[in-house]
Design an enzyme around this catalytic site. Sequence first.
Site, PDB file in Angstrom:
ATOM      1  N   SER A  50       8.317  -7.179  -0.837  1.00 44.10           N
ATOM      2  CA  SER A  50       8.801  -5.892  -0.327  1.00 44.10           C
ATOM      3  C   SER A  50      10.320  -5.812  -0.415  1.00 44.10           C
ATOM      4  CB  SER A  50       8.378  -5.705   1.133  1.00 44.10           C
ATOM      5  OG  SER A  50       9.047  -4.596   1.702  1.00 44.10           O
ATOM      6  N   SER A  52      12.127  -4.141   1.393  1.00 47.23           N
ATOM      7  CA  SER A  52      12.651  -3.989   2.751  1.00 47.23           C
ATOM      8  C   SER A  52      12.891  -5.330   3.445  1.00 47.23           C
ATOM      9  CB  SER A  52      11.682  -3.162   3.601  1.00 47.23           C
ATOM     10  OG  SER A  52      11.536  -1.867   3.082  1.00 47.23           O
ATOM     11  N   ASP A  82       1.064   6.885   5.144  1.00 48.28           N
ATOM     12  CA  ASP A  82      -0.333   7.244   5.388  1.00 48.28           C
ATOM     13  C   ASP A  82      -1.263   6.814   4.260  1.00 48.28           C
ATOM     14  OD1 ASP A  82       0.203   8.429   7.835  1.00 48.28           O
ATOM     15  OD2 ASP A  82       0.430  10.437   6.995  1.00 48.28           O
ATOM     16  N   GLN A  85      -2.128   3.027   4.211  1.00 46.58           N
ATOM     17  CA  GLN A  85      -2.627   2.384   5.422  1.00 46.58           C
ATOM     18  C   GLN A  85      -4.068   1.881   5.336  1.00 46.58           C
ATOM     19  OE1 GLN A  85      -1.970   4.694   8.967  1.00 46.58           O
ATOM     20  NE2 GLN A  85       0.212   4.964   8.553  1.00 46.58           N
ATOM     21  N   HIS A 107       1.443   8.155  13.538  1.00 45.04           N
ATOM     22  CA  HIS A 107       0.882   9.441  13.123  1.00 45.04           C
ATOM     23  C   HIS A 107      -0.631   9.258  13.074  1.00 45.04           C
ATOM     24  CE1 HIS A 107       0.200  13.223  11.228  1.00 45.04           C
ATOM     25  NE2 HIS A 107       0.067  12.768   9.993  1.00 45.04           N
TER      26      HIS A 107
END
Length: 342
Positions: A50, A52, A82, A85, A107
């Site tokens: 990743s 990140s 979303d 997921q 969410h």
Amino acid sequence: MARVYREGDIGDEITRKRVAILGYGSQGHAHALNLRDSGCDVRVGLYEGSPSRAKAERDGLPVTSVAAAVSEADVVMMTIPDERQPAVFEAEVQPNLSEGALMLFAHGFNIHFNQIAVPPEVDLGLVAPKGPGHVLRRLYVEGKGMPALFAVQNDASGGARDLALSYARGIGCGRAGIIETTFAEETETDLFGEQAVLCGGLTALLKAGFDTLVEAGYQPELAYYECVNELKLIVDLIYEGGLAGMRYSISNTAEYGDYTAGPKVVDDAVRNRMRAILTDIQSGKFAKEWVLENKAGGASFLAMRRREAESTVERVGADLRALAAEGMIEAPEGSPVGGEAG
């Protein structure tokens, strides 16, 4: 009127739990950093490779795989996009969830539209800040907070509600106010707001205004300033004082035009189309369309993104921002108090 929970109404249970934040994008980084700064034991779960990872590590957070983060945690927050997921949940989250753990979502899309099924022995909740993650983080650092919604759909442990509220307090939302809702209400209102007003409706309105002026022979740069750039000034006034506060600050001429022209633009036909959009959301039609789009590789979605990026309004805006950054022109600044807003 819905009860609004604030810091003084909420306990600090979250500080005694191990928390895993899955994902480190806009929402994930804000949740992780705010919780850490609130005294929580936080780790970040990311997939191998990743981009990140380096950022989270620079921010001083422990980073591990999604599976390891889940297995170590009492509370797991899903902030992965979303569309990704369900696969991540099935492969790495569900097999590692502990009985009595609290599984949170920022969410409700995948729970409400049955893309993810959380085991009944696991608590299931929602904590949804009402704004972008970078703003959630900035407000926290400034000692402020962002409003949030929370919900509990399964309380196997008997303590899910208090813990979900405590989580919301931990990310700073108790400073602004937290309102209880359901997965269905959060999901449907959020999708409607994005599609009909905040994103879809707004961008279509901006482009229509820009195109109308340009087609009538006005300079594209002036059309951009009038129909796009000045929007921030108006939105800031509404944020600070509501519609009345905005109308107090603009000129009488602008206020009169607001009252007389607005209903001509957003008329009963537009309201009916908004109702049709809401019906598509409530029925699951939009969710099915979005799920199928992603299963097909997102070709239509990516094509729309490219087409919009190449539009005239985007090119003009990019040129004006570049000139302003170089100091060649001065972009409009300040509040339209005492003068015309547009």
